[in-house]
Design a protein around this motif. Structure first.
Motif, short mmCIF file in Angstrom:
data_model
loop_
_atom_site.label_atom_id
_atom_site.label_comp_id
_atom_site.label_asym_id
_atom_site.label_seq_id
_atom_site.Cartn_x
_atom_site.Cartn_y
_atom_site.Cartn_z
N ALA A 135 -45.74 16.79 -17.03
CA ALA A 135 -45.68 18.20 -17.40
C ALA A 135 -44.73 18.45 -18.58
O ALA A 135 -44.59 19.59 -19.02
CB ALA A 135 -45.22 19.03 -16.21
N ASN A 136 -44.07 17.38 -19.06
CA ASN A 136 -43.06 17.52 -20.12
C ASN A 136 -42.02 18.56 -19.74
O ASN A 136 -41.65 19.42 -20.54
CB ASN A 136 -43.71 17.88 -21.46
N ALA A 137 -41.54 18.48 -18.50
CA ALA A 137 -40.60 19.48 -18.00
C ALA A 137 -39.39 18.81 -17.36
O ALA A 137 -39.48 17.72 -16.81
CB ALA A 137 -41.28 20.37 -16.97
N VAL A 138 -38.27 19.51 -17.46
CA VAL A 138 -37.03 19.10 -16.80
C VAL A 138 -36.56 20.28 -15.97
O VAL A 138 -36.43 21.39 -16.48
CB VAL A 138 -35.95 18.70 -17.83
N THR A 139 -36.33 20.04 -14.69
CA THR A 139 -35.80 21.06 -13.80
C THR A 139 -34.39 20.66 -13.41
O THR A 139 -34.16 19.52 -13.00
CB THR A 139 -36.68 21.21 -12.55
N VAL A 140 -33.47 21.61 -13.57
CA VAL A 140 -32.06 21.36 -13.28
C VAL A 140 -31.64 22.28 -12.13
O VAL A 140 -31.91 23.48 -12.17
CB VAL A 140 -31.20 21.65 -14.52
N TYR A 141 -30.98 21.71 -11.14
CA TYR A 141 -30.45 22.46 -10.01
C TYR A 141 -28.93 22.38 -10.05
O TYR A 141 -28.37 21.35 -10.41
CB TYR A 141 -30.94 21.86 -8.68
N GLY A 142 -28.29 23.48 -9.69
CA GLY A 142 -26.84 23.45 -9.66
C GLY A 142 -26.24 24.79 -9.31
O GLY A 142 -26.91 25.67 -8.77
N SER A 143 -24.98 24.95 -9.68
CA SER A 143 -24.23 26.16 -9.35
C SER A 143 -24.81 27.35 -10.11
O SER A 143 -25.56 27.21 -11.06
CB SER A 143 -22.76 25.97 -9.71
N THR A 144 -24.43 28.52 -9.67
CA THR A 144 -24.96 29.76 -10.25
C THR A 144 -24.52 29.99 -11.68
O THR A 144 -25.11 30.82 -12.37
CB THR A 144 -24.55 30.98 -9.40
N ASP A 145 -23.52 29.27 -12.15
CA ASP A 145 -23.03 29.48 -13.51
C ASP A 145 -23.49 28.40 -14.49
O ASP A 145 -22.81 28.10 -15.46
CB ASP A 145 -21.50 29.60 -13.52
N LEU A 146 -24.67 27.81 -14.26
CA LEU A 146 -25.21 26.81 -15.20
C LEU A 146 -25.34 27.45 -16.57
O LEU A 146 -25.82 28.56 -16.71
CB LEU A 146 -26.58 26.31 -14.73
N ASP A 147 -24.95 26.71 -17.59
CA ASP A 147 -24.96 27.20 -18.96
C ASP A 147 -26.20 26.65 -19.68
O ASP A 147 -26.28 25.45 -19.96
CB ASP A 147 -23.68 26.74 -19.66
N ASP A 148 -27.17 27.54 -19.96
CA ASP A 148 -28.41 27.10 -20.60
C ASP A 148 -28.15 26.40 -21.93
O ASP A 148 -28.82 25.42 -22.26
CB ASP A 148 -29.35 28.29 -20.83
N GLU A 149 -27.20 26.88 -22.71
CA GLU A 149 -26.89 26.26 -24.00
C GLU A 149 -26.41 24.82 -23.82
O GLU A 149 -26.81 23.93 -24.56
CB GLU A 149 -25.85 27.07 -24.77
N ARG A 150 -25.55 24.60 -22.85
CA ARG A 150 -25.05 23.24 -22.60
C ARG A 150 -26.16 22.34 -22.07
O ARG A 150 -26.20 21.15 -22.40
CB ARG A 150 -23.88 23.28 -21.63
N LEU A 151 -27.04 22.89 -21.26
CA LEU A 151 -28.17 22.10 -20.74
C LEU A 151 -29.09 21.70 -21.89
O LEU A 151 -29.50 20.54 -22.00
CB LEU A 151 -28.93 22.88 -19.68
N ARG A 152 -29.42 22.66 -22.76
CA ARG A 152 -30.27 22.36 -23.93
C ARG A 152 -29.59 21.32 -24.82
O ARG A 152 -30.23 20.38 -25.29
CB ARG A 152 -30.55 23.62 -24.74
N ALA A 153 -28.30 21.48 -25.05
CA ALA A 153 -27.56 20.54 -25.89
C ALA A 153 -27.58 19.13 -25.30
O ALA A 153 -27.69 18.14 -26.05
CB ALA A 153 -26.13 21.02 -26.08
#
Length: 72
Positions: free
Chosen positions: A39-57
């Motif tokens: 699916a060319n997808a990545v799913t990330v699970y974690g705390s409520t304050d996950l930072d989308d910018e840091r995940l993308r980076a």
């Protein structure tokens, strides 16, 4: 627990998935990273304050392209 999903470009094998899992797992608050090559997808699970910018980076640091998060 929060979930974020990203569309990722350039993945083609399990080595790609492992590289992404390794980089994204280092982002603070991440508890699990699931890579779906088909699916060319990545799913990330974690705390409520996950930072989308840091995940993308982290995905870019692993060597792949990423689009905005998919509504999950």
């Amino acid at each position: 627990m929060t979930q974020r999903q990203f569309n990722v470009t350039g993945m083609s094998c399990e080595h790609c998935a492992a590289s992404i899992r390794e980089e994204v797992s280092e982002v603070p608050g991440v508890s699990e990273v699931v890579v779906d090559l088909a699916a060319n997808a990545v799913t990330v699970y974690g705390s409520t304050d996950l930072d989308d910018e840091r995940l993308r980076a982290a995905i870019v640091e692993a060597g792949y392209g990423v689009t905005d998060p998919v509504a999950a």
